[in-house]
Write a protein that holds these residues in place. Structure first.
Motif, PDB file in Angstrom:
ATOM      1  N   LEU A  14      23.326  53.919  15.928  1.00 55.13           N
ATOM      2  CA  LEU A  14      23.520  52.526  15.512  1.00 55.13           C
ATOM      3  C   LEU A  14      24.732  52.382  14.605  1.00 55.13           C
ATOM      4  O   LEU A  14      25.419  51.361  14.646  1.00 55.13           O
ATOM      5  N   LEU A  15      25.011  53.382  13.807  1.00 49.74           N
ATOM      6  CA  LEU A  15      26.226  53.339  13.002  1.00 49.74           C
ATOM      7  C   LEU A  15      27.447  53.366  13.918  1.00 49.74           C
ATOM      8  O   LEU A  15      28.416  52.635  13.704  1.00 49.74           O
ATOM      9  N   ASP A  16      27.391  54.161  14.956  1.00 51.50           N
ATOM     10  CA  ASP A  16      28.461  54.199  15.952  1.00 51.50           C
ATOM     11  C   ASP A  16      28.644  52.818  16.578  1.00 51.50           C
ATOM     12  O   ASP A  16      29.770  52.331  16.715  1.00 51.50           O
ATOM     13  N   LEU A  17      27.543  52.169  16.957  1.00 49.72           N
ATOM     14  CA  LEU A  17      27.632  50.836  17.552  1.00 49.72           C
ATOM     15  C   LEU A  17      28.214  49.815  16.577  1.00 49.72           C
ATOM     16  O   LEU A  17      28.890  48.876  16.990  1.00 49.72           O
ATOM     17  N   SER A  18      27.957  50.014  15.292  1.00 50.20           N
ATOM     18  CA  SER A  18      28.482  49.070  14.302  1.00 50.20           C
ATOM     19  C   SER A  18      30.011  49.118  14.243  1.00 50.20           C
ATOM     20  O   SER A  18      30.644  48.176  13.784  1.00 50.20           O
ATOM     21  N   PRO A  71      25.328  44.204  11.335  1.00 48.35           N
ATOM     22  CA  PRO A  71      24.969  45.446  10.633  1.00 48.35           C
ATOM     23  C   PRO A  71      24.283  45.206   9.280  1.00 48.35           C
ATOM     24  O   PRO A  71      23.415  45.981   8.895  1.00 48.35           O
ATOM     25  N   ALA A  72      24.649  44.142   8.607  1.00 50.62           N
ATOM     26  CA  ALA A  72      24.035  43.841   7.307  1.00 50.62           C
ATOM     27  C   ALA A  72      22.577  43.403   7.444  1.00 50.62           C
ATOM     28  O   ALA A  72      21.848  43.353   6.452  1.00 50.62           O
ATOM     29  N   GLN A  73      22.145  43.102   8.675  1.00 50.55           N
ATOM     30  CA  GLN A  73      20.775  42.652   8.908  1.00 50.55           C
ATOM     31  C   GLN A  73      19.860  43.762   9.418  1.00 50.55           C
ATOM     32  O   GLN A  73      18.674  43.536   9.635  1.00 50.55           O
ATOM     33  N   THR A 124      21.367  49.032   4.468  1.00 49.19           N
ATOM     34  CA  THR A 124      21.673  48.523   5.802  1.00 49.19           C
ATOM     35  C   THR A 124      22.755  49.351   6.486  1.00 49.19           C
ATOM     36  O   THR A 124      23.429  50.170   5.845  1.00 49.19           O
ATOM     37  N   LEU A 125      22.929  49.092   7.763  1.00 47.59           N
ATOM     38  CA  LEU A 125      24.029  49.729   8.499  1.00 47.59           C
ATOM     39  C   LEU A 125      25.373  49.369   7.879  1.00 47.59           C
ATOM     40  O   LEU A 125      26.287  50.193   7.852  1.00 47.59           O
ATOM     41  N   ALA A 126      25.496  48.157   7.368  1.00 46.24           N
ATOM     42  CA  ALA A 126      26.749  47.758   6.721  1.00 46.24           C
ATOM     43  C   ALA A 126      27.006  48.628   5.494  1.00 46.24           C
ATOM     44  O   ALA A 126      28.152  49.040   5.253  1.00 46.24           O
ATOM     45  N   ASP A 127      25.988  48.931   4.723  1.00 50.22           N
ATOM     46  CA  ASP A 127      26.145  49.800   3.556  1.00 50.22           C
ATOM     47  C   ASP A 127      26.641  51.183   3.990  1.00 50.22           C
ATOM     48  O   ASP A 127      27.551  51.747   3.383  1.00 50.22           O
ATOM     49  N   LEU A 128      26.029  51.729   5.028  1.00 53.25           N
ATOM     50  CA  LEU A 128      26.431  53.043   5.523  1.00 53.25           C
ATOM     51  C   LEU A 128      27.851  53.026   6.054  1.00 53.25           C
ATOM     52  O   LEU A 128      28.628  53.964   5.838  1.00 53.25           O
ATOM     53  N   GLU A 141      41.041  60.907   6.340  1.00 51.47           N
ATOM     54  CA  GLU A 141      40.692  61.011   7.748  1.00 51.47           C
ATOM     55  C   GLU A 141      40.800  59.664   8.438  1.00 51.47           C
ATOM     56  O   GLU A 141      40.706  58.613   7.820  1.00 51.47           O
ATOM     57  N   GLU A 142      40.979  59.727   9.754  1.00 52.42           N
ATOM     58  CA  GLU A 142      40.919  58.520  10.558  1.00 52.42           C
ATOM     59  C   GLU A 142      39.469  58.091  10.669  1.00 52.42           C
ATOM     60  O   GLU A 142      38.554  58.837  10.348  1.00 52.42           O
ATOM     61  N   THR A 143      39.258  56.893  11.170  1.00 50.58           N
ATOM     62  CA  THR A 143      37.906  56.349  11.243  1.00 50.58           C
ATOM     63  C   THR A 143      37.169  56.867  12.465  1.00 50.58           C
ATOM     64  O   THR A 143      37.165  56.263  13.517  1.00 50.58           O
ATOM     65  N   ARG A 144      36.566  58.002  12.319  1.00 51.48           N
ATOM     66  CA  ARG A 144      35.733  58.599  13.361  1.00 51.48           C
ATOM     67  C   ARG A 144      34.417  58.995  12.701  1.00 51.48           C
ATOM     68  O   ARG A 144      34.428  59.662  11.688  1.00 51.48           O
ATOM     69  N   PHE A 145      33.324  58.541  13.270  1.00 49.59           N
ATOM     70  CA  PHE A 145      32.035  58.791  12.641  1.00 49.59           C
ATOM     71  C   PHE A 145      31.300  59.962  13.249  1.00 49.59           C
ATOM     72  O   PHE A 145      30.943  59.917  14.403  1.00 49.59           O
ATOM     73  N   ILE A 146      31.077  60.967  12.456  1.00 51.66           N
ATOM     74  CA  ILE A 146      30.128  62.009  12.790  1.00 51.66           C
ATOM     75  C   ILE A 146      29.391  62.271  11.493  1.00 51.66           C
ATOM     76  O   ILE A 146      29.980  62.705  10.513  1.00 51.66           O
TER      77      ILE A 146
END
Length: 147
Positions: A14-18, A71-73, A124-128, A141-146
């Motif tokens: 879900l963080l990836d989807l955000s 994401p904030a919801q 929330t996902l927005a916080d993360l 780093e570039e914006t890549r989420f792992i």
């Protein structure tokens, strides 16, 4: 509380989807590759998350999954509950009311559970997303989420 692979992968997905543009769904294979999650397992998790109303699926060649809310919801508590994660303290334990120590420790664990649950439903996902972006900026780093 122990976070299992189900919970960890669900939050990562879900963080990836955000991070995806609002008008462009992400395919299971793309999310799986970016987050190093087995695609078949991810598909099962996304189905559970869809049933809970956290994501929606888009059919077709350009289809995939999108967040169903901002994401904030979407809270960590909602994500974990959607995939069956439990944060219940001392499951199936009934305190022995004749022993003060048992009652006190049960009461303590119950209070800690309430605080943990409150925290999980307030993050929330927005916080993360912003936490991860800040960390990445510090690291250069570039914006890549792992996660």
């Amino acid at each position: 509380m122990k976070l299992t692979t189900r919970g960890h992968y669900s939050v990562k997905a879900l963080l990836d989807l955000s991070l995806q543009p609002e008008d462009k769904p992400a395919s299971v294979s793309a999310i799986a590759q970016r987050q190093d999650i087995p695609a078949a397992y991810l598909e099962k998790l996304l189905i559970e998350l869809r049933r809970a109303g956290l994501v929606r699926s888009i059919r077709g060649a350009q289809g995939g999954y999108q967040l169903n809310q901002e994401p904030a919801q979407i809270s960590l508590g909602q994500i974990l509950a959607a995939v069956g994660e439990s944060i219940d303290p001392l499951p199936r334990h009934t305190p022995d009311t004749s022993q003060a120590e048992d009652w006190v420790t049960f009461s303590l664990w119950q209070r800690l559970h309430d605080k943990l649950k409150e925290a999980l439903y307030s993050i929330t996902l927005a916080d993360l997303y912003y936490d991860a972006r800040s960390w990445q900026a510090v690291q250069g780093e570039e914006t890549r989420f792992i996660i």
